[in-house]
Design a protein around this motif. Structure first.
Motif, PDB file in Angstrom:
ATOM      1  N   LEU A  56      31.031  44.138  41.382  1.00 62.03           N
ATOM      2  CA  LEU A  56      32.432  43.991  41.755  1.00 62.03           C
ATOM      3  C   LEU A  56      32.614  42.695  42.530  1.00 62.03           C
ATOM      4  O   LEU A  56      31.716  42.255  43.256  1.00 62.03           O
ATOM      5  CB  LEU A  56      32.903  45.170  42.606  1.00 62.03           C
ATOM      6  CG  LEU A  56      32.934  46.534  41.924  1.00 62.03           C
ATOM      7  CD1 LEU A  56      33.340  47.606  42.924  1.00 62.03           C
ATOM      8  CD2 LEU A  56      33.875  46.531  40.733  1.00 62.03           C
ATOM      9  N   ASP A  60      35.459  40.199  44.944  1.00 63.41           N
ATOM     10  CA  ASP A  60      36.745  39.986  45.610  1.00 63.41           C
ATOM     11  C   ASP A  60      36.767  38.534  46.059  1.00 63.41           C
ATOM     12  O   ASP A  60      36.224  38.173  47.105  1.00 63.41           O
ATOM     13  CB  ASP A  60      36.975  40.933  46.780  1.00 63.41           C
ATOM     14  CG  ASP A  60      38.468  41.097  47.086  1.00 63.41           C
ATOM     15  OD1 ASP A  60      39.269  40.320  46.515  1.00 63.41           O
ATOM     16  OD2 ASP A  60      38.842  41.993  47.871  1.00 63.41           O
ATOM     17  N   THR A  95      45.061  43.880  42.681  1.00 64.34           N
ATOM     18  CA  THR A  95      45.654  45.116  43.193  1.00 64.34           C
ATOM     19  C   THR A  95      46.767  44.844  44.197  1.00 64.34           C
ATOM     20  O   THR A  95      47.397  45.779  44.686  1.00 64.34           O
ATOM     21  CB  THR A  95      44.581  46.001  43.849  1.00 64.34           C
ATOM     22  OG1 THR A  95      43.949  45.277  44.922  1.00 64.34           O
ATOM     23  CG2 THR A  95      43.519  46.401  42.832  1.00 64.34           C
ATOM     24  N   ILE A 152      38.167  40.792  39.357  1.00 65.79           N
ATOM     25  CA  ILE A 152      38.986  41.792  40.050  1.00 65.79           C
ATOM     26  C   ILE A 152      39.100  41.366  41.507  1.00 65.79           C
ATOM     27  O   ILE A 152      38.094  41.086  42.166  1.00 65.79           O
ATOM     28  CB  ILE A 152      38.376  43.203  39.935  1.00 65.79           C
ATOM     29  CG1 ILE A 152      38.369  43.665  38.470  1.00 65.79           C
ATOM     30  CG2 ILE A 152      39.152  44.193  40.801  1.00 65.79           C
ATOM     31  CD1 ILE A 152      37.734  45.027  38.251  1.00 65.79           C
ATOM     32  N   SER A 160      41.698  41.501  45.368  1.00 68.32           N
ATOM     33  CA  SER A 160      42.660  42.263  46.169  1.00 68.32           C
ATOM     34  C   SER A 160      43.799  41.418  46.721  1.00 68.32           C
ATOM     35  O   SER A 160      44.805  41.962  47.146  1.00 68.32           O
ATOM     36  CB  SER A 160      41.942  42.918  47.350  1.00 68.32           C
ATOM     37  OG  SER A 160      41.459  41.924  48.250  1.00 68.32           O
ATOM     38  N   GLY A 165      39.053  44.901  48.703  1.00 66.83           N
ATOM     39  CA  GLY A 165      38.706  45.980  47.785  1.00 66.83           C
ATOM     40  C   GLY A 165      39.778  47.039  47.620  1.00 66.83           C
ATOM     41  O   GLY A 165      39.509  48.145  47.136  1.00 66.83           O
ATOM     42  N   TYR A 169      40.558  49.537  44.247  1.00 67.75           N
ATOM     43  CA  TYR A 169      39.725  49.022  43.163  1.00 67.75           C
ATOM     44  C   TYR A 169      39.464  50.053  42.068  1.00 67.75           C
ATOM     45  O   TYR A 169      39.226  49.684  40.915  1.00 67.75           O
ATOM     46  CB  TYR A 169      38.405  48.488  43.721  1.00 67.75           C
ATOM     47  CG  TYR A 169      38.424  46.997  43.952  1.00 67.75           C
ATOM     48  CD1 TYR A 169      39.595  46.335  44.317  1.00 67.75           C
ATOM     49  CD2 TYR A 169      37.271  46.235  43.817  1.00 67.75           C
ATOM     50  CE1 TYR A 169      39.617  44.978  44.540  1.00 67.75           C
ATOM     51  CE2 TYR A 169      37.282  44.867  44.030  1.00 67.75           C
ATOM     52  CZ  TYR A 169      38.452  44.246  44.383  1.00 67.75           C
ATOM     53  OH  TYR A 169      38.468  42.897  44.587  1.00 67.75           O
TER      54      TYR A 169
END
Length: 271
Positions: free
Chosen positions: A2, A4, A199, A228, A230, A239, A242
């Motif tokens: 993952l 960020d 997000t 991905i 934030s 995060g 997520y």
């Protein structure tokens, strides 16, 4: 894995080791392995030739040498933080943007569109403009800039690619919207420019992830890579939500995300 990468510090704190540790602790708690800081370029005095208007100038209070010194301290401490920047793409300023970016060893560069000429599209103070303007023309003008952003090949990925929906204003002509998506996706694919699943939209009036699932599906079908992010402006946002972003990515078919180092990207398994 993952990531960020779309993370800001200056609006809620300062560039200190104490504050970055708060961010890193948040990232660790969310299982984020690739983490970076990407401050808004317009905060720095050295970017005044790229974007300038009264709203921006009121916030241009930082010097880039302090950002660089901060990352030197991060390097000395061997902290796992990539150096990025979020640059407002300004049509006609490609040479100035390139000159600034090439002077520094960024790991990645986010290209975003927050302005249509003098209109700050995501600012509450300008929200009423959506009521005054033709929404189709607004969307055309916005996505014109996303297309030329991609064509410039200056950016690692596009930030919050459908930010124009932030206040929930959307044309009621689905065929028109899909046509805008198609030309954007074509430009992204042809110029090897990635996008982020952000997000942040869940924290905005629209209450939706960026991008629209249909736009994301078109990106996947065209081979456009993703990260991905934030768009955190404080440690508590790192995060954020997520699980929803990962679910969306996998639903449209993604199994990989992109990581960046020295503006070179590498695909790794998602999740």
């Amino acid at each position: 894995m993952l990531t960020d990468y779309h993370v800001h510090m200056a609006e809620t704190g300062t560039f200190t080791l104490e504050y970055i540790h708060e961010y890193l602790e948040a990232a660790r708690s969310k299982g984020i392995e690739e983490f970076g800081i990407s401050e808004h370029a317009y905060f720095f005095q050295e970017t005044n030739k790229i974007l300038s208007n009264p709203w921006v100038e009121n916030r241009r209070t930082l010097h880039f040498q302090d950002y660089l010194a901060f990352f030197e301290e991060i390097k000395k401490q061997k902290l796992p933080v990539k150096m990025g920047i979020e640059m407002d793409y300004t049509p006609g300023k490609e040479a100035e943007i390139a000159e600034f970016l090439d002077q520094h060893s960024f790991d990645y560069v986010i290209g975003s569109v927050h302005w249509i000429r003098e209109w700050g599209i995501d600012l509450d103070m300008y929200k009423e403009e959506y009521e005054k303007r033709d929404l189709k023309q607004v969307y055309r003008d916005y996505y014109d800039q996303i297309v030329t952003l991609a064509e410039s090949k200056l950016f690692s990925f596009v930030g919050h690619i459908d930010l124009i929906k932030i206040f929930g204003y959307k044309p009621d002509d689905q065929a028109f919207v899909e046509g805008e998506y198609d030309r954007v996706v074509k430009a992204l694919a042809e110029n090897d420019t990635c996008i982020e699943i952000s997000t942040a939209g869940l924290r905005k009036p629209v209450g939706e992830i960026y991008p629209d699932p249909l736009l994301l599906q078109k990106c996947f079908d065209a081979g456009v890579g993703i990260v991905i992010n934030s768009d955190a402006h404080a440690p508590k946002h790192v995060g954020y939500a997520y699980s929803e972003a990962i679910q969306l990515a996998k639903k449209v078919g993604y199994t990989e995300i992109q990581t960046f180092e020295k503006r070179q990207r590498k695909a790794v398994p998602l999740g």
